[in-house]
Write an enzyme that holds these catalytic residues in place. Structure first.
Site, short mmCIF file in Angstrom:
data_model
loop_
_atom_site.label_atom_id
_atom_site.label_comp_id
_atom_site.label_asym_id
_atom_site.label_seq_id
_atom_site.Cartn_x
_atom_site.Cartn_y
_atom_site.Cartn_z
N LYS A 14 0.84 -1.21 0.00
CA LYS A 14 0.00 0.00 0.00
C LYS A 14 0.86 1.25 0.00
O LYS A 14 0.64 2.17 -0.78
CB LYS A 14 -0.90 -0.03 1.24
N SER A 15 1.87 1.29 0.87
CA SER A 15 2.72 2.49 0.96
C SER A 15 3.40 2.77 -0.37
O SER A 15 3.47 3.90 -0.83
CB SER A 15 3.83 2.29 1.99
N ARG A 19 2.84 5.98 -3.10
CA ARG A 19 3.96 6.86 -3.48
C ARG A 19 4.19 6.82 -4.99
O ARG A 19 4.42 7.84 -5.62
CB ARG A 19 5.23 6.42 -2.74
N SER A 163 7.90 9.69 11.44
CA SER A 163 6.76 9.49 10.55
C SER A 163 7.19 9.56 9.10
O SER A 163 7.66 10.58 8.62
CB SER A 163 5.68 10.55 10.82
N GLN A 165 5.25 9.51 6.68
CA GLN A 165 4.34 10.38 5.92
C GLN A 165 4.80 11.83 5.97
O GLN A 165 4.75 12.54 4.97
CB GLN A 165 2.92 10.25 6.46
N ASP A 319 2.37 -1.00 11.84
CA ASP A 319 1.10 -1.53 11.34
C ASP A 319 0.84 -2.96 11.80
O ASP A 319 -0.24 -3.49 11.59
CB ASP A 319 1.07 -1.49 9.80
N LYS A 346 -4.19 6.35 14.41
CA LYS A 346 -4.25 5.63 13.13
C LYS A 346 -5.71 5.61 12.65
O LYS A 346 -6.50 6.41 13.12
CB LYS A 346 -3.69 4.21 13.31
N ARG A 350 -6.03 2.53 17.81
CA ARG A 350 -5.82 1.08 17.76
C ARG A 350 -5.57 0.48 19.14
O ARG A 350 -5.91 -0.68 19.37
CB ARG A 350 -4.66 0.75 16.81
N ARG A 392 -7.04 -2.99 9.73
CA ARG A 392 -6.11 -3.90 10.40
C ARG A 392 -6.72 -4.53 11.65
O ARG A 392 -6.37 -5.65 12.02
CB ARG A 392 -4.80 -3.19 10.71
#
Ligand code: DC
Length: 702
Positions: A14-15, A19, A163, A165, A319, A346, A350, A392
């Site tokens: 996914k990451s 990108r 991070s 992100q 994750d 998140k 979580r 998740r």
């Protein structure tokens, strides 16, 4: 036994997919991405890029199809038509904001309810410092926000959280604007952006430095070479199946192939090894700058032991904490997870979601600010769990439910689609395989009773979509329609009236029409039964809208209906039942659409954005905490609001919302492209300004 082995593959990372999509859209030339994830998150990013004028081909097809992105250069994006809705994707919104900071245009970024709770200051801070102009349109610090990009200056950013992100947003902004950037993170975070940049001709240096890990991009190149890459399988998706294999103890029979094993992502493996689950990476190779390998669950099964994880280890397994917590519930002893406070922001909180769910199925858990203490058990674990709309969480408990001795029901399993389309089918397949191979004789310790036949297989469910069977008629051209929907007492009327006043638009209060119908039917027959209403009954009411400049009044049987009559208690108690009738909704449809005349219309109700004006340029969905909505309602009636009254009114409001949301026709739901505004902490002025800001941003970008 070898021949009975099973190899599976998991969807693309996914990451990396996110990108690759954004950077491909900034490159000079066509990028080719193989194995891109088709989860809900990258699809939302793809749609946002398409709204920015980027041509993307093949993302809607199956994962074996190549995705082509026709990049036209670093600052080639067009002003978007409408809002960019990143739905549930935190990575999408943060990385796109970074890239947009360098584009000379204005865009509004929005997302769903869960995204609307996630902190954005960590990226808007540095992007503002570089020179982007960012305005929060709702609550400060969260989406929706408006960003205007352009020329930026260099930055050295020292972040408080590790991070990827934040780091990537700054790198994307720096590349786009052609300025050098430096990011010092307290700990090394995942480095997929850096790996992709390598393949695009961008020099990024990184290494240990005083205070943490320093990433430097001193001189970004004037153009990015297009990407040719193969996205590896997502380690975070593979982790669920590795955990399942460790729990059922399927020895060396089980392999997950072609998984990305970038060391900034595989922090779970050493933790699993300490628990006694030996997972080996075989056949290491490189694709697209990333390390890839096949993951084999090695050795015969053994009982899992408790584990302690924390501090520096957490970013590399951020994750995977949900699945680790689930494993801890089946390990011998007490496991501790610390230094994981970041998990509270998140897709859900979580830590709270894990603690709540583990307790619900019978596990002893202690929750701390930054972690959990989990006491493993081999007792049967059964009961319902809540996903909190977090993929998740859903998958972690799905894995536990697919092991012997567990019977777990998961609400809303479809949320797994965010990162792992096909998860439940694959889980069912591996279970069936193992039941056949093991012949029902599990080979390991705790929790290895015979599989319970009663486990309910969660099925993915399509997202609830509103019934839009009624004919769609576009609003007359030239009239800008702003649709405001939302729950009772969320501030719709006040906001709609103020926005209409500010913009010089008409204000349509559609609720008043449903109330008028209800009043008219009750007047005609006080013992009226909603189900027996006919079109002729409705014709007889002769309902019309009278425009007094821009404000509306309802006329019925030739006379103006006073506001107090519409708000009478007997009307309020019957209106939900009446408004659920197809005959009533159809009767009022054209009347509402005809209101779109003049420069603009602010239409307020429950189905403005979904049914009546599906083409509205701006759609807003207002919500607020039930107690706050109740307080407002009581004050509106001029009564005083004590705690007990508020509770009672809140329950009434929730009851009415539940009825309005669950009806089959035009239910109260947020339109997919509506911006969610939580008004709990907003005063009417702030609400008006937020909506007017959105209208101006969207109109200005047309
Ligand atoms: O906004 P209000 O409280 O005046 O609305 C009264 C009722 O009318 C509400 O319970 C739901 C219904 N309604 C509807 O079904 N569709 C609309 N567009 C507006 C209101």
């Amino acid at each position: 036994m070898r021949s009975a082995g099973l190899s599976i593959r998991v969807p693309g990372d996914k990451s990396i997919t996110q990108r690759a999509l954004i950077l491909g859209a900034m490159a000079d030339g066509t990028s080719r991405i193989e194995g891109a994830l088709r989860g809900a998150d990258p699809l939302a990013t793809g749609r946002a890029l398409a709204r920015l004028g980027v041509e993307i081909d093949g993302l809607g097809a199956s994962e074996d199809q190549v995705v082509r992105i026709a990049g036209r250069g670093l600052r080639s994006w067009k002003s978007p038509k409408g809002i960019l809705d990143l739905e549930n994707s935190g990575t999408g919104v943060r990385l796109l904001a970074g890239a947009l900071a360098a584009q000379p245009l204005t865009a509004v970024l929005a997302g769903d309810e869960s995204l609307s709770r996630r902190p954005m200051d960590r990226i808007t801070g540095p992007l503002r410092e570089m020179g982007a102009s960012i305005r929060y349109l709702g609550r400060p610090g969260v989406v929706p926000f408006q960003i205007t990009g352009g020329d930026l200056s260099e930055i050295r950013h020292e972040g408080r959280v590790a991070s990827a992100q934040v780091k990537s947003a700054i790198l994307f902004a720096g590349v786009g604007a052609g300025v050098g950037v430096e990011v010092l993170e307290p700990r090394r975070s995942r480095d997929h952006s850096e790996r992709i940049f390598e393949g695009m001709g961008v020099d990024v240096a990184e290494g240990e430095a005083t205070g943490g890990w320093l990433v430097r991009m001193p001189e970004p190149p004037p153009r990015l070479s297009p990407l040719q890459m193969q996205v590896p399988g997502d380690f975070s998706s593979a982790a669920f199946f590795l955990a399942w294999a460790a729990l059922v103890g399927c020895g060396d029979l089980f392999t997950v192939e072609a998984v990305g094993v970038n060391p900034t992502r595989t922090g779970l493996l050493p933790a699993l090894a300490r628990m006694g689950a030996d997972i080996r990476v075989v056949g290491r190779r490189r694709t697209g700058g990333e390390a890839v390998g096949d993951l084999v669950v090695a050795g015969d099964s053994s009982v899992l032991g408790a584990v302690e994880v924390g501090g520096d280890e957490i970013p590399g397994m951020i994750d995977e904490v949900p699945i680790l917590a689930v494993l801890a519930a089946r390990a011998e002893g007490v496991s501790r997870i610390s230094g994981a406070g970041e998990l509270r922001v998140k897709e859900s909180d979580r830590l709270a979601a894990l603690a709540t769910n583990l307790r619900r199925i019978g596990v002893r858990v202690e929750e701390f600010d930054d972690g959990l203490e989990i006491e493993g058990t081999d007792a049967p674990l059964t009961g319902p769990v809540e996903t909190f709309h977090d993929h998740r969480i859903a998958m972690a408990f799905g894995v536990l439910g697919a092991t012997p001795g567990c019977d777990i029901r998961i609400d809303g399993p479809g949320v797994a689609d965010v990162s792992f389309p096909g998860f439940w089918d694959l889980l069912a397949r591996v279970r069936t395989w193992w039941e056949t191979v093991s012949d029902g004789t599990p080979r390991r310790g705790p929790g290895t009773r015979r599989p319970t036949s009663g486990m309910r297989e969660p099925r993915p469910r399509a997202r609830d979509t509103p019934d839009t069977r009624m004919p769609v008629v576009a609003a007359p051209t030239g009239c800008t329609v702003v649709a405001i929907d939302g729950s009772a007492g969320s501030g719709k009327s006040t906001t709609a009236a103020a926005v209409a006043g500010q913009l010089g638009y008409r204000h349509l209060d559609s609720g008043a029409l449903y109330r008028a119908v209800t009043l008219g039917l009750l007047d005609a027959d006080p013992g009226m039964v909603a189900g027996t209403v006919t079109p002729a009954d409705l014709e007889a009411l002769d309902i019309a809208i009278e425009w007094d400049d821009r404000a509306m009044a309802v006329r019925m049987r030739g006379a103006r209906v006073p506001e107090e009559a519409l708000r009478a208690a007997r009307v309020t108690s019957e209106v939900s039942a009446v408004s659920a009738l197809a005959v009533v909704r159809e009767h009022l449809l054209q009347l509402q659409r005809a209101a779109a005349e003049g420069p603009g219309l602010v239409a307020e109700g429950r189905d403005m954005g979904t049914v009546v004006f599906p083409d509205a340029v701006v759609k807003i969905y207002l919500d607020a905490h039930p107690r706050e909505r109740a307080r407002r309602r009581i004050l509106q009636r001029g009564e005083s609001a004590d705690a007990a009254e508020i509770e009672e009114e809140a329950r009434r409001l929730e009851g009415r919302d539940a009825r309005d949301s669950s009806r089959s026709l035009a239910p109260l739901v947020r339109a997919g492209d509506a911006v969610l505004l939580d008004t709990t902490h907003m005063d009417p002025m702030a609400q008006m300004e937020a909506v007017v800001g959105l209208v101006r941003a969207v109109e200005g970008s047309h």
